[in-house]
Design a protein around this motif. Structure first.
Motif: not given
Length: 415
Positions: A33-37
């Protein structure tokens, strides 16, 4: 039968390093559920900034931020090398990637905006007052407002021009080089910070400037092979060095080598190290090939770079520069080494010629070290060599304390 798996190492040039993250406030139960950038620094030419990375992980309720530079970075990346293996199910090859560890910390929304709120409010109130003056103010108030805005625009333009010029100079020379230039200017009147370690209360002359502080036992042992080559120089090679007026101090010591094997070996090693110091003083930008042709050991090369050069960078390259203050430091350490090689006495005239500095600068270094200066009286030509006219420095206990003398020119009287 189960299929075998092979390992494949991936080069760092072809792909960026893998990212390993840890959360400072706990463990994440559902990482999907985490969006990594990942963000990198745009200044690719700066070797100190091109490896900076920022990792951001966002969810519906919280945002996490981590970086590999600054106070919040993890120090383990500097001491350990991390690798991550990724299995390719199609080729059954394990790809090994170099990795970095990031510590992600939660960022509370609105925390920074509340800090900047009073300044923003004051700026908004000032803009409202200016709008009222434009609409309903008197002519005097409008002229004052127009003058203030013109001055503000001029000041902002000047600040931007100065900041742009300063940034260009920093990118060209490097911040450490600029700081070193400032230190050079401040240290022109004082050489205390560039002198070798001194023990003024020593009982023996040899212990005033300890030899181990100039060359440690490990460094001295590493000069065995290079010293033997220096001691094996022929008379023709020494005459060639003398004719070229190159390293006259070295030539003088090689011509008067001791006959005892132990003293001869010690003199040869010190002479080789002295030749490196004199050669380094002639350089402006020093490359990593310095001393390799002469057979300089790596431990000695690292010592020279660490002690007598300043790191700077130009066009994305890290350079080692011999600054003005470093030349004074080379003069002080060369003089201390010559004292141990000449029974605590050294020829300043030959040394300042080999270092290519003025005699006044060499005398200033000797006075800063508390040495006793003497210049023998001139004798008739033919009775003695030219060395009789040279200025010498020697260690005398207690060390000499020289008063700082500022010369004033007398004004000519008007008649």
């Amino acid at each position: 039968m189960a299929a075998s798996c092979s390992l494949v190492c991936c080069e760092e040039e072809t792909s960026d390093k893998a990212v390993l993250v840890r959360f400072s406030n706990g463990c994440v139960q559902d990482a999907d559920r985490l969006d990594f950038s990942t963000f990198k620094n745009v200044d690719e030419n700066n070797p100190r900034k091109k490896s900076r990375r920022i990792v951001v992980a966002e969810s519906e309720r919280m945002c996490y931020v981590g970086q590999n530079f600054g106070a919040g970075s993890m120090k383990c990346n500097n001491f350990c090398q991390y690798y991550v293996g990724v299995l390719n199910k199609r080729t059954l090859q394990m790809e090994v990637h170099s990795a970095q560890v990031f510590n992600l910390q939660p960022v509370i929304p609105g925390e920074r905006t509340e800090t900047a709120k009073p300044q923003h409010t004051a700026q908004a109130y000032k803009d409202k007052v200016d709008s009222l003056i434009e609409a309903f103010g008197s002519n005097k108030q409008k002229r004052a407002l127009s003058s203030r805005r013109l001055n503000q625009v001029g000041s902002d333009t000047l600040h931007q021009a100065v900041a742009k010029a300063a940034g260009a100079v920093i990118d060209q020379k490097g911040l450490e080089a600029l700081q070193q230039e400032v230190a050079d200017i401040e240290s022109q009147g004082s050489l205390a910070s560039h002198l070798p370690p001194c023990n003024p209360n020593a009982e023996k002359l040899e212990d005033v400037y300890p030899f181990d502080e100039i060359l440690s036992p490990d460094e001295f042992a590493a000069l065995e092979q290079a010293g033997s080559k220096m001691a094996a120089l022929t008379t023709e090679e020494l005459n060639k060095m003398r004719d070229e007026e190159k390293s006259l101090c070295v030539v003088k010591r090689l011509e008067n080598m001791p006959t005892v094997d132990k003293d001869r070996d010690r003199m040869a090693r010190c002479t080789f190290y002295l030749s490196l110091l004199l050669n380094l003083a002639h350089q402006k930008i020093v490359t990593r090939k310095f001393g390799q042709e002469e057979g300089c050991p790596r431990i000695i090369q690292n010592k020279l770079f660490r002690t007598f050069t300043v790191e700077t960078f130009n066009n994305g390259r890290v350079l080692n520069k011999v600054s003005t203050s470093m030349r004074a430091k080379l003069a002080a350490y060369s003089l201390a080494l010559l004292l141990h090689m000449g029974h605590m006495s050294a020829d300043l005239t030959l040394l300042h010629r080999d270092l290519r500095i003025t005699e006044a600068k060499m005398v200033e270094v000797a006075k800063s070290m508390g040495l006793s200066l003497n210049k023998p009286a001139r004798v008739k030509s033919g009775e003695a060599g030219l060395s009789q006219d040279n200025r010498h420095a020697s260690v005398v206990l207690p060390l000499v304390k020289y008063d700082q003398f500022l010369e004033r020119r007398k004004r000519k009287k008007m008649h």
